[in-house]
Every structure is written in C-alpha cells, then in structure tokens.
Design a protein around this motif. Structure first.
Motif, PDB file in Angstrom:
ATOM      1  N   ASP A  84       0.839  -1.209   0.000  1.00 42.57           N
ATOM      2  CA  ASP A  84       0.000   0.000   0.000  1.00 42.57           C
ATOM      3  C   ASP A  84       0.869   1.253   0.000  1.00 42.57           C
ATOM      4  O   ASP A  84       0.657   2.190   0.790  1.00 42.57           O
TER       5      ASP A  84
ATOM      6  N   PRO B 234       1.929   4.690  -0.776  1.00 42.92           N
ATOM      7  CA  PRO B 234       1.200   5.851  -1.286  1.00 42.92           C
ATOM      8  C   PRO B 234       2.036   6.660  -2.271  1.00 42.92           C
ATOM      9  O   PRO B 234       3.277   6.552  -2.292  1.00 42.92           O
TER      10      PRO B 234
ATOM     11  N   CYS C  40       5.012   7.494   6.182  1.00 38.44           N
ATOM     12  CA  CYS C  40       4.100   7.563   5.038  1.00 38.44           C
ATOM     13  C   CYS C  40       2.927   6.603   5.186  1.00 38.44           C
ATOM     14  O   CYS C  40       2.303   6.220   4.192  1.00 38.44           O
ATOM     15  N   THR C  41       2.598   6.229   6.417  1.00 41.20           N
ATOM     16  CA  THR C  41       1.512   5.265   6.634  1.00 41.20           C
ATOM     17  C   THR C  41       0.164   5.938   6.850  1.00 41.20           C
ATOM     18  O   THR C  41      -0.855   5.253   6.931  1.00 41.20           O
ATOM     19  N   GLY C  42       0.132   7.258   6.959  1.00 39.68           N
ATOM     20  CA  GLY C  42      -1.126   7.980   7.149  1.00 39.68           C
ATOM     21  C   GLY C  42      -1.493   8.800   5.928  1.00 39.68           C
ATOM     22  O   GLY C  42      -0.842   8.712   4.878  1.00 39.68           O
ATOM     23  N   GLU C  43      -2.515   9.615   6.056  1.00 38.91           N
ATOM     24  CA  GLU C  43      -2.968  10.432   4.931  1.00 38.91           C
ATOM     25  C   GLU C  43      -2.021  11.593   4.655  1.00 38.91           C
ATOM     26  O   GLU C  43      -1.954  12.092   3.531  1.00 38.91           O
ATOM     27  N   ILE C  44      -1.314  12.045   5.683  1.00 37.29           N
ATOM     28  CA  ILE C  44      -0.386  13.159   5.546  1.00 37.29           C
ATOM     29  C   ILE C  44       1.003  12.690   5.948  1.00 37.29           C
ATOM     30  O   ILE C  44       1.168  11.982   6.948  1.00 37.29           O
TER      31      ILE C  44
ATOM     32  N   ARG D 172       4.398  12.546   7.703  1.00 34.51           N
ATOM     33  CA  ARG D 172       4.694  12.978   9.071  1.00 34.51           C
ATOM     34  C   ARG D 172       6.193  12.933   9.311  1.00 34.51           C
ATOM     35  O   ARG D 172       6.824  11.887   9.136  1.00 34.51           O
TER      36      ARG D 172
ATOM     37  N   CYS E 200       1.621  15.829  -4.940  1.00 33.68           N
ATOM     38  CA  CYS E 200       1.149  15.252  -3.684  1.00 33.68           C
ATOM     39  C   CYS E 200       0.918  16.388  -2.686  1.00 33.68           C
ATOM     40  O   CYS E 200       1.451  17.484  -2.837  1.00 33.68           O
ATOM     41  N   ASN E 201       0.130  16.103  -1.659  1.00 28.10           N
ATOM     42  CA  ASN E 201      -0.115  17.095  -0.622  1.00 28.10           C
ATOM     43  C   ASN E 201       1.207  17.454   0.061  1.00 28.10           C
ATOM     44  O   ASN E 201       1.833  16.600   0.684  1.00 28.10           O
TER      45      ASN E 201
ATOM     46  N   ASP F  20       3.075  16.855   8.739  1.00 26.55           N
ATOM     47  CA  ASP F  20       2.802  16.849  10.164  1.00 26.55           C
ATOM     48  C   ASP F  20       4.128  16.662  10.905  1.00 26.55           C
ATOM     49  O   ASP F  20       5.000  15.932  10.455  1.00 26.55           O
TER      50      ASP F  20
END
Length: 331
Positions: free
Chosen positions: A82, A84, A190-194, A196, A217-218, A222
């Motif tokens: 997964d 991203p 890189c395991t979340g939406e943003i 960190r 990418c965003n 964080d």
C-alpha cells in the motif's frame, strides 16, 4: 576480545574487505560501516538472532525500531505494501540518500519483525554512500543498521567513535574515514494520509515539501513531538533524551560560565579548554558535519559542562537543534 578493523576506500572498498564483511553478516555477526550520515551497526535484517545482538551490543531499548538498508529503490515493492504516491515521490527524489521512509510491511516481508519492535511497519533507506551500497550489493540482502554507538549516546561519524563506544561488542569495523553529513537520515512516516516528519535530518523539511508538491502530492507535513521514555517510538531517534554526551548541556548560550566549555557558532566564538566552533562562518552544512565529532571531543576531554551557541532553526538548523535539544534533555 578487541574488534577487528579493516581500512577501506570509502568509494571503492577492496573486494576482499567486502567479502569478509558479507561473510560475517551471513554468519549472524555485526559489522560497523560508514554511510553518508553516520556509521551504522549492521546485521542481517532477516536474522532475528543477529538483530538481538544489535540490541544487546548497544543496550538499546527493545521497543526502539531499527532502519533496514537496501541497495536499490526497486526493492521497495518487495518489502512494503500500500505504498502511497507521497512515498514513491520521496523515494524518487531522495533515494539513494539520507531519507528513511516508514511504510506498512508486506505480509510476506522477510525482514525480521524485531526491526519494527512488533509494529506492522517497516523503516527503509537506500544509502547514497558508495561503499555502503557496495556492501549491500555484496551481501545481497537488506542490512538492519542503527547508529554504531551505545544507545542514547553521541552518534559516531568516524571509526574511532565506533570503537570508543562498542569495541569488543561487534565483529568488524570497516574504517572508511569521516562521514560526509554527520547527521542521521530524515525520517518520514508515510503510513497515514499526511506525511509525518518523525526525525529531521540531512534532508530539510522544505526540500521534502517541495518534492511532494512537484509530484502533485499534498505538501503538508505533520511534525511529530519527541516521545517520553515510557512511550513506544515508531522510528529511531524519537525519544526525548538521545545523542547525549557525558557532559551536562546548556543551549542558546552567548557566553559561558567559568566551569563551562562554550561551543561556538558563527560570531559566537568557542571558549574554554578546547575553544571549539561548529562553524566559524555560520555554515549549517559545516555545523551538521562537525556536530557529533565536536561532542565526541568534549567527551574525550572529560569536560563536565558545556554551553552551545544559538543555531538558526531553519533548513539543516532544524535537525541540528533537534539533536541538541535531545542531548540536553534530562537523563
């Protein structure tokens, strides 16, 4: 028993030195080697018993994860799932280099779970140091490698630093001279939406945001807060007290007291027995490269108290100040 040392050309290590290091790794031994950041204490990342030797040698807390070093970007998909777009953008922009990515591990990932302290995540990096990459290629597998120093102490940027802390606890040191950067890798979760930032390092937050924006990418990042000693980190270097010399550390010092060694920066000159300066020209790259060597010099001189001049908290200064705050934290 003293640790063996082989002196190598950092760009072109002799094949027999690489073969010996790879043999030791395959046999479950520990090998310290230079990277562009600091010296790593390497073990076969697939061998849980070898990883346990790392924790024992460093006296490292069992809940503190270890980065797995790989030779090629293409190995990413064999180990993580997964992935991203942000992670791929950062790998494309900064690998090989001082960038570590935290990702979800594949169910069939062969890297021992001890590297991630039981978490379903994995920390991966492709080093830019040519000698380190040749060692990885010679070994033909991932190598788990935290910094080659006792846990919580100053990171090593020379082979002497490694031996000062770990002589007799590992099998071999490949002495490739001083490390170029002197600061550990930047770690991005890189395991979340943003994305960190878990640990600032040789790649600045501004460079990370720019790479994400270029890849559409965003670019929002964080920022993780330091963890207390009882909390469980998801990556190395997150605990509040870390990178510590034996001396008590005072930050943001313009002058020193009579019993302090002042480590200067820019216009603030060093003072005391050693009169050290991270960078007389206020160059953050030079300061980053000198940081751990200067702290080791203070340790070697058995100085009890040090004061450190203010460092701008921009660019590489963010990573330098991160290390200094942890070095000054209560132990």
């Amino acid at each position: 028993m003293k640790t063996r040392v082989l002196t190598v050309d950092p760009e072109h290590p002799a094949p027999d030195a690489l073969a010996e290091a790879a043999r030791i790794l395959r046999a479950g031994g520990l090998v310290a080697f230079p990277t562009e950041t600091v010296y790593g204490l390497g073990a076969n990342a697939l061998d849980a018993d070898a990883l346990a030797r790392i924790y024992e040698a460093k006296q490292r807390p069992a809940n503190d994860p270890i980065i797995a070093h790989i030779a090629r970007v293409e190995q990413l998909d064999q180990l993580a799932r997964d992935i991203p777009p942000a992670a791929r953008a950062l790998a494309d922009a900064f690998w090989p280099g001082p960038m570590t990515l935290i990702l979800h591990r594949r169910p069939d990932c062969p890297i021992a779970r001890l590297t991630s302290a039981g978490l379903d995540r994995i920390a991966l990096r492709v080093p830019a140091h040519e000698g380190a990459r040749q060692l990885l290629q010679h070994f033909a597998g991932p190598v788990a490698a935290p910094s080659a120093n006792p846990s919580g102490r100053i990171s090593p940027s020379t082979a002497k630093h490694v031996l000062d802390g770990l002589d007799g606890r590992l099998d071999l040191v490949l002495d490739g001279g001083s490390c170029e950067s002197g600061l550990e890798s930047t770690i991005i979760d890189c395991t979340g939406e943003i994305a960190r930032l878990l640990r600032p390092g040789g790649i600045t937050r501004e460079a990370v945001a720019a790479a994400l924006a270029t890849a559409n990418c965003n670019p929002q990042i964080d920022i993780a807060e330091p963890l207390a000693d009882h909390e469980n980190p998801v990556a190395p270097g997150q605990l509040t007290s870390h990178y510590a010399p034996k001396a008590a550390v005072r930050l943001m010092a313009i002058t020193s007291t009579a019993d302090e060694e002042l480590i200067g920066f820019g216009a603030v000159s060093g003072a005391g027995e050693l009169a050290l300066n991270l960078s007389p020209s206020a160059d953050l790259v030079e300061a980053a490269a000198n940081l751990f060597s200067i702290l080791h010099a203070v340790d070697a001189a058995d100085i009890a108290k040090i004061a450190i001049a203010p460092i701008p908290d921009t660019g590489l200064g963010e990573a330098i100040n991160d290390r200094l705050r942890r070095a000054a934290a209560p132990r």
